[in-house]
Structures are given as structure tokens and as C-alpha cells.
Design an enzyme around this catalytic site. Structure first.
Site, PDB file in Angstrom:
ATOM      1  N   ASN A   1     -12.935  64.541 -12.193  1.00 24.21           N
ATOM      2  CA  ASN A   1     -13.020  65.938 -12.615  1.00 24.21           C
ATOM      3  C   ASN A   1     -14.085  66.669 -11.797  1.00 24.21           C
ATOM      4  O   ASN A   1     -14.375  66.291 -10.671  1.00 24.21           O
ATOM      5  CB  ASN A   1     -13.245  66.054 -14.130  1.00 24.21           C
ATOM      6  CG  ASN A   1     -12.560  67.267 -14.732  1.00 24.21           C
ATOM      7  OD1 ASN A   1     -12.757  68.385 -14.285  1.00 24.21           O
ATOM      8  ND2 ASN A   1     -11.754  67.040 -15.751  1.00 24.21           N
ATOM      9  N   ARG A   2     -14.692  67.719 -12.375  1.00 26.17           N
ATOM     10  CA  ARG A   2     -15.490  68.665 -11.589  1.00 26.17           C
ATOM     11  C   ARG A   2     -16.988  68.540 -11.841  1.00 26.17           C
ATOM     12  O   ARG A   2     -17.414  68.247 -12.955  1.00 26.17           O
ATOM     13  CB  ARG A   2     -15.027  70.098 -11.883  1.00 26.17           C
ATOM     14  CG  ARG A   2     -13.584  70.345 -11.452  1.00 26.17           C
ATOM     15  CD  ARG A   2     -12.976  71.576 -12.102  1.00 26.17           C
ATOM     16  NE  ARG A   2     -11.608  71.777 -11.628  1.00 26.17           N
ATOM     17  CZ  ARG A   2     -10.537  71.221 -12.189  1.00 26.17           C
ATOM     18  NH1 ARG A   2     -10.663  70.455 -13.249  1.00 26.17           N
ATOM     19  NH2 ARG A   2      -9.326  71.441 -11.690  1.00 26.17           N
TER      20      ARG A   2
ATOM     21  N   HIS B   1     -13.217  65.300  -8.291  1.00 30.17           N
ATOM     22  CA  HIS B   1     -12.761  63.913  -8.167  1.00 30.17           C
ATOM     23  C   HIS B   1     -13.515  63.129  -7.090  1.00 30.17           C
ATOM     24  O   HIS B   1     -12.922  62.377  -6.310  1.00 30.17           O
ATOM     25  CB  HIS B   1     -11.255  63.868  -7.896  1.00 30.17           C
ATOM     26  CG  HIS B   1     -10.418  64.419  -9.006  1.00 30.17           C
ATOM     27  ND1 HIS B   1     -10.768  64.314 -10.334  1.00 30.17           N
ATOM     28  CD2 HIS B   1      -9.230  65.107  -8.986  1.00 30.17           C
ATOM     29  CE1 HIS B   1      -9.839  64.883 -11.101  1.00 30.17           C
ATOM     30  NE2 HIS B   1      -8.906  65.381 -10.299  1.00 30.17           N
TER      31      HIS B   1
ATOM     32  N   HIS C   1      -5.062  59.323 -12.851  1.00 26.75           N
ATOM     33  CA  HIS C   1      -4.541  60.693 -12.729  1.00 26.75           C
ATOM     34  C   HIS C   1      -3.012  60.678 -12.645  1.00 26.75           C
ATOM     35  O   HIS C   1      -2.407  61.347 -11.789  1.00 26.75           O
ATOM     36  CB  HIS C   1      -5.138  61.364 -11.488  1.00 26.75           C
ATOM     37  CG  HIS C   1      -5.132  62.864 -11.522  1.00 26.75           C
ATOM     38  ND1 HIS C   1      -3.971  63.603 -11.530  1.00 26.75           N
ATOM     39  CD2 HIS C   1      -6.138  63.755 -11.545  1.00 26.75           C
ATOM     40  CE1 HIS C   1      -4.268  64.889 -11.526  1.00 26.75           C
ATOM     41  NE2 HIS C   1      -5.580  65.012 -11.550  1.00 26.75           N
TER      42      HIS C   1
ATOM     43  N   TYR D   1       0.872  61.485 -13.860  1.00 28.12           N
ATOM     44  CA  TYR D   1       1.639  62.535 -14.540  1.00 28.12           C
ATOM     45  C   TYR D   1       2.839  61.878 -15.218  1.00 28.12           C
ATOM     46  O   TYR D   1       3.636  61.209 -14.563  1.00 28.12           O
ATOM     47  CB  TYR D   1       2.152  63.572 -13.547  1.00 28.12           C
ATOM     48  CG  TYR D   1       1.095  64.411 -12.883  1.00 28.12           C
ATOM     49  CD1 TYR D   1       0.740  65.665 -13.393  1.00 28.12           C
ATOM     50  CD2 TYR D   1       0.468  63.976 -11.721  1.00 28.12           C
ATOM     51  CE1 TYR D   1      -0.213  66.451 -12.771  1.00 28.12           C
ATOM     52  CE2 TYR D   1      -0.492  64.763 -11.088  1.00 28.12           C
ATOM     53  CZ  TYR D   1      -0.825  65.991 -11.616  1.00 28.12           C
ATOM     54  OH  TYR D   1      -1.780  66.760 -11.000  1.00 28.12           O
TER      55      TYR D   1
ATOM     56  N   ASP E   1      -5.622  72.698 -18.674  1.00 31.16           N
ATOM     57  CA  ASP E   1      -6.385  71.888 -17.721  1.00 31.16           C
ATOM     58  C   ASP E   1      -7.798  71.784 -18.285  1.00 31.16           C
ATOM     59  O   ASP E   1      -8.758  72.295 -17.718  1.00 31.16           O
ATOM     60  CB  ASP E   1      -6.383  72.510 -16.321  1.00 31.16           C
ATOM     61  CG  ASP E   1      -6.798  71.520 -15.239  1.00 31.16           C
ATOM     62  OD1 ASP E   1      -7.141  70.368 -15.596  1.00 31.16           O
ATOM     63  OD2 ASP E   1      -6.794  71.878 -14.054  1.00 31.16           O
TER      64      ASP E   1
ATOM     65  N   GLU F   1      -5.746  62.172 -18.777  1.00 37.99           N
ATOM     66  CA  GLU F   1      -6.778  61.456 -18.032  1.00 37.99           C
ATOM     67  C   GLU F   1      -7.967  61.151 -18.933  1.00 37.99           C
ATOM     68  O   GLU F   1      -8.699  62.054 -19.328  1.00 37.99           O
ATOM     69  CB  GLU F   1      -7.244  62.301 -16.843  1.00 37.99           C
ATOM     70  CG  GLU F   1      -6.129  62.793 -15.937  1.00 37.99           C
ATOM     71  CD  GLU F   1      -6.575  63.997 -15.116  1.00 37.99           C
ATOM     72  OE1 GLU F   1      -7.578  63.878 -14.372  1.00 37.99           O
ATOM     73  OE2 GLU F   1      -5.929  65.059 -15.229  1.00 37.99           O
TER      74      GLU F   1
END
Length: 336
Positions: free
Chosen positions: A76-77, A103, A174, A176, A232, A298
Site C-alpha cells: 500500500n501507500r 507497494h 494482491h 483479484y 480502494d 488484500e
């Protein structure tokens, strides 16, 4: 080379990428050494893949970056690509909007070649060494992941890491998911055992507020259709890492397939893939993935935790071992 390992392609700098095939519990998974990526996942009796993936290696270097990868060293950030540890400032490449780290920086764990340490019919153990200073992070980090298909039709990850210096550490699968093979997941039902979520700013960086889900579009405490909410966001599961426990359930309303998520982690990032390009991406079985084609679930530390002392701790110390477990368990014909 074992028949369970094949060459899948090579990286732009000419490193070979191999694909491992695992089988167990009615599942078959293809795992790439590039990013420890789940490239394909199938369940016996189901005609379509359960995940979004690319049929060749090239999309993983561009339009399908992170699809199915194990991302880190900090998933993530991180706001402004900077953080402090013991008063010392560190800087990570700002690969998100040119402003923030995402990431693990521009070449994180999801974009590196992992080595295969052990392989059985139903499991593979991979290792990645991240040098002290790699992407600006302190500490030589050694991370191993065991990816296993279990007899109860689960895809499980057991991630362990050690470091030589205090460092942010959070890895996340990660992948989907799309449980019915349809063009999108908007009619999938989702339930999340979270009372709060993290609001974000225009750059998708947490504001610092921990807000109750009640009365918001983020309330999935009771099963609710995903729709087109534009998710998100991190859902706050706990204040500390817990023993493996169920935290979320996904179900297709178009089929009889459901999936439960179990984890040890404090957070669950839910991304409904709203930002996939409208033109679409070429995926498995010749399908074209468009916005909302899959949902990422996630399990992770909370985003920007290195800059938020009020968030659960996400710094690994040399005397400790990082351990993150997550299981995605599939059930056919079992109501949620």
C-alpha cells in the site's frame, strides 16, 4: 527441469521467469517466480478462472502490474515516500502520482524474481532477499512465503521475514477475484468483519481519521452487494495482529461459489478495480478485463502506518520475526 516448473518468459533485463503448477484440494494454481505471482487459479468443476491474470509475462511489467503479486516490503501507500525511525528520516521512491510510495517503491517485491527453495505437489516456498537500502528502506530483509493448496480447497500464504535493522514491513497478496467468470463483480456479495475504515484524501492517502462504517457505503458488516462504490480503502480489522481468523466472505450471486478470507493481519484493503482502463486488458481464456472485473482483498498492515503512530505498529525489529498468514477458502454450493 521438473514437469511442474516451466519457463514462462523473461524480464526486460533478461532474467528468466518460471511458472510452478500446484495441485491440491480440487484446486490448481500457477505461481510465477516474478513477484511470487498467482497467475491462474482453477477449481475442479468450475469452467472459469477464479482470479484475473495475464496469459503471458509482458503485461505484468506494465498494464497488469501487481495483478496476483506479493507486494512489499511495505504494501500500500506511504505518504510522500518518507518516514522516520528513531529520529532518522528515510525516503522511498515516489511511484504513486509522483508524490507517494506504493507497494515498496518503483521496484518492490512484486516486481522482483523470487527463488524457489522447496516444491511439493501442493506447495511452493519462495525466498527474496532485499538489501539494506533497497528502495530506500533500512535493513537487509529476508522474506519467505509458503504458498499452499490445502485439502479444504484453500489457497494459503504463510509469509515470514527477518531484518538486520528496524524497517517498515508489510506484505500483501494482491490477487483479484471473480467467482462467476462474468464481466464484473458488481453483483458479488461481500461481508467484512470491520467496524471502521480509513477515509482517504484525493491521492488515496489516509487522512488519519478512523471512521465508523455505520451509515456509510463502507458498511459490509451484513452481506451487501459490491456494486460500483469505488472502493480502494483499508478496513480496520483489529489494533494488533491476531491468530488466524475469518474476516471477510465473498459470494457470487450468479453462481453457487463463495470464498472466505482468514488472516492474522490488522487491515484489509478492498479494491474493486474501478480504475482498470475502459479499453480493457487481455486476460486469461481470451477475456477482456474492464473496470470492476475483479475485487482485490488484500490483508495487510494499515496504509501509511510508518507515519501514523496512532495506527497499529508496522515496523519490524531485528529481534522479531514478521509472520503474516492468509487463507482464501472456496466453497461450492455452501451458502454464506
Amino acid at each position: 527441469m521438473s514437469r511442474e516448473i516451466e519457463t514462462f518468459g523473461q524480464t526486460p533485463d533478461n532474467h528468466a521467469v518460471h511458472r510452478v503448477t500446484l495441485r491440491g484440494g480440487g484446486l490448481q494454481a500457477n505461481i510465477l517466480t516474478y513477484g511470487a505471482t498467482v497467475q491462474d487459479l482453477r477449481l475442479e468443476g468450475i469452467a472459469h478462472p477464479l482470479v484475473l491474470g495475464a496469459p503471458s509475462i509482458e503485461p505484468y511489467f506494465g498494464t497488469m502490474k501487481y495483478f496476483g503479486a506479493l507486494v512489499g516490503r511495505f504494501a500500500n501507500r506511504i505518504r510522500q515516500g518518507r518516514f522516520l525511525i528513531d529520529g532518522q528520516e528515510y525516503h522511498v521512491p515516489r511511484n504513486w502520482l509522483g508524490k507517494h510510495a506504493l507497494h515498496g517503491g518503483e521496484v518492490g517485491a512484486g516486481e522482483k524474481i523470487w527463488s524457489i527453495e522447496e516444491l511439493t505437489k501442493s506447495s511452493v516456498t519462495m525466498r527474496l532477499d532485499l538489501a539494506d537500502g533497497d528502495m530506500g528502506f533500512p535493513g537487509h530483509l529476508i522474506v519467505r512465503v509458503e504458498i499452499r493448496l490445502t485439502e479444504d480447497s484453500s489457497l494459503s500464504f504463510d509469509i515470514r521475514a527477518t531484518t538486520t535493522a528496524a524497517t517498515p514491513c508489510s506484505f500483501a497478496h494482491h490477487g483479484y477475484f471473480n467467482l462467476d467468470g462474468g464481466p464484473d463483480i458488481t453483483r458479488h456479495d461481500l461481508r467484512i468483519d470491520a467496524e471502521a475504515y480509513l477515509p482517504v484524501d484525493a491521492d488515496l492517502i489516509p487522512t488519519g481519521e478512523i471512521r465508523p462504517v455505520e451509515g456509510t457505503k463502507f458498511d459490509f458488516r451484513a452481506r451487501s452487494e459490491i456494486g460500483r462504490r469505488g472502493l480502494d480503502h483499508n478496513f480496520c480489522l483489529s489494533d494488533t495482529r491476531k491468530p488466524l481468523r475469518p474476516v471477510a466472505r465473498l459470494r457470487s450471486t450468479e453462481s453457487d461459489l463463495s470464498m472466505s478470507v482468514e488472516t492474522t493481519e490488522t487491515g484489509l484493503q478492498v479494491y474493486d478495480s474501478a480504475y482498470i482502463p475502459e479499453a480493457g486488458l487481455v486476460g486469461l481464456d481470451g477475456k477482456r478485463y474492464k473496470p470492476f472485473a475483479g475485487v482485490a482483498l488484500e490483508t495487510q498492515a494499515w496504509p501509511d502506518a510508518p507515519n501514523r503512530p496512532e495506527f497499529p505498529k508496522a515496523v519490524l525489529l531485528p529481534e522479531n520475526e514478521y509472520r503474516h498468514q492468509v487463507r482464501y477458502a472456496f466453497n461450492s454450493g455452501v451458502p454464506q
